[in-house]
Design an enzyme around this catalytic site. Structure first.
Site, PDB file in Angstrom:
ATOM      1  N   ASP A  83       0.836  -1.196   0.000  1.00  7.38           N
ATOM      2  CA  ASP A  83       0.000   0.000   0.000  1.00  7.38           C
ATOM      3  C   ASP A  83       0.878   1.257   0.000  1.00  7.38           C
ATOM      4  O   ASP A  83       1.706   1.432   0.902  1.00  7.38           O
ATOM      5  CB  ASP A  83      -0.854  -0.017   1.276  1.00  7.38           C
ATOM      6  CG  ASP A  83      -2.234   0.564   1.070  1.00  7.38           C
ATOM      7  OD1 ASP A  83      -2.512   1.111  -0.008  1.00  7.38           O
ATOM      8  OD2 ASP A  83      -3.042   0.453   2.005  1.00  7.38           O
ATOM      9  N   LYS A 113      -0.607  -0.672  -4.260  1.00  9.68           N
ATOM     10  CA  LYS A 113      -1.994  -0.187  -4.219  1.00  9.68           C
ATOM     11  C   LYS A 113      -1.977   1.294  -3.910  1.00  9.68           C
ATOM     12  O   LYS A 113      -1.160   1.762  -3.108  1.00  9.68           O
ATOM     13  CB  LYS A 113      -2.825  -0.921  -3.165  1.00  9.68           C
ATOM     14  CG  LYS A 113      -4.293  -0.478  -3.140  1.00  9.68           C
ATOM     15  CD  LYS A 113      -5.096  -1.248  -2.103  1.00  9.68           C
ATOM     16  CE  LYS A 113      -4.919  -0.712  -0.705  1.00  9.68           C
ATOM     17  NZ  LYS A 113      -5.492   0.668  -0.534  1.00  9.68           N
ATOM     18  N   GLU A 180     -14.505   0.186  -0.963  1.00  7.76           N
ATOM     19  CA  GLU A 180     -14.664   0.298   0.488  1.00  7.76           C
ATOM     20  C   GLU A 180     -15.875   1.141   0.860  1.00  7.76           C
ATOM     21  O   GLU A 180     -16.044   2.258   0.382  1.00  7.76           O
ATOM     22  CB  GLU A 180     -13.405   0.901   1.129  1.00  7.76           C
ATOM     23  CG  GLU A 180     -13.520   0.990   2.642  1.00  7.76           C
ATOM     24  CD  GLU A 180     -12.194   1.218   3.346  1.00  7.76           C
ATOM     25  OE1 GLU A 180     -12.209   1.330   4.589  1.00  7.76           O
ATOM     26  OE2 GLU A 180     -11.147   1.263   2.664  1.00  7.76           O
TER      27      GLU A 180
END
Length: 261
Positions: A83, A113, A180
């Site tokens: 990430d 990501k 999300e």
């Protein structure tokens, strides 16, 4: 079987759902890998789940690199995704590429990501041979800009925007997208519309995969978000074990004869 970015696309095409968890250390990485978890995310969630920060924004790239190394070295089959932390990719596509190259070289992760519809950044990173996972909906790094922990895409205008962002991220070359905290019906529409897999977290059961922060999954934190299911009560178990250990030290029953030389 070694999981690669193409594996997730194959699973989607076959209608087979896959699982993802965060991981920041050798023990959870090796355990989840042995359990067959397809994706391990070295998440910026280490900020508030490991380093005791308020939210994900404070963690730095330098702080995250050791977590990435530990996970990538310990996972044999899982796809390890790193990430990109807040502040390490937003300024320009060049900054995003430099950060991604460093992350890949120093950690051994298989992909990176990043949050939001950063189309130029995604394209630049992908064009240089680095796989990218997208992330839309509620994006924790921009918590303050979103005015708190709020479900995204409830109204039609924002639902349309999220769909457009996902299609643009796919076109830019991302191999998967995290959805999300968006309505389940919208997540289903996006999952059907996209050729690349979606990974839900608080986005219903119709995504191609699901991800949870491992501390939420295992019940290690004091509280968990609504969308998380506790598969263990690890916090209670650890506390009980610590109480028992302290008691045995105090009464002299530990170490016993069989724990001595």
């Amino acid at each position: 079987m070694k999981i690669r970015t193409s594996t997730l696309r194959e699973l989607k095409n076959k209608g087979i759902r896959f699982a993802a968890l965060t991981s920041y250390d050798m023990h959870t990485a090796s355990i989840f890998d042995a359990a067959g978890i397809e994706v391990l995310l070295v998440g910026d969630s280490a900020s508030d789940n490991v380093l005791a920060n308020q939210g994900t924004a404070p963690i730095t790239l330098d702080e995250m690199i050791p977590f990435g190394k530990a996970v990538a070295r310990s996972a044999q089959n899982s796809l390890v995704v790193f990430d990109l932390p807040f502040g390490s990719y937003e300024v320009s596509s060049e900054q995003a590429l430099i950060t991604s190259i460093r992350a890949m070289k120093e950690t051994g992760a298989a992909a990176v990501k990043l949050e939001g519809a950063k189309i130029d950044q995604i394209s630049r990173i992908v064009d240089n041979g680095i796989p990218v996972m997208g992330h839309v909906g509620f994006t924790p790094q921009t918590l303050h800009g979103l005015a708190g922990y709020k479900v995204q895409g409830r109204d039609q205008e924002n639902a349309d925007r999220l769909m457009s962002e996902c299609l643009a991220i796919q076109k830019a070359g991302a191999f998967a997208i995290v959805l999300e905290m968006i309505p389940a019906a919208l997540a289903k529409e996006i999952s059907i519309a996209l050729e690349i897999p979606t990974i839900g977290i608080g986005a219903g059961s119709d995504c191609d995969g699901q991800i949870l922060v491992w501390q939420d999954f295992a019940g290690l934190g004091e509280r968990s978000p609504k969308f998380a299911k506790k598969y263990l009560s690890l916090r209670e178990s650890l506390q009980a074990a610590a109480v028992e250990y302290r008691s045995e030290v105090q009464n002299g029953s530990f170490p016993a004869i069989d724990q001595q030389f």
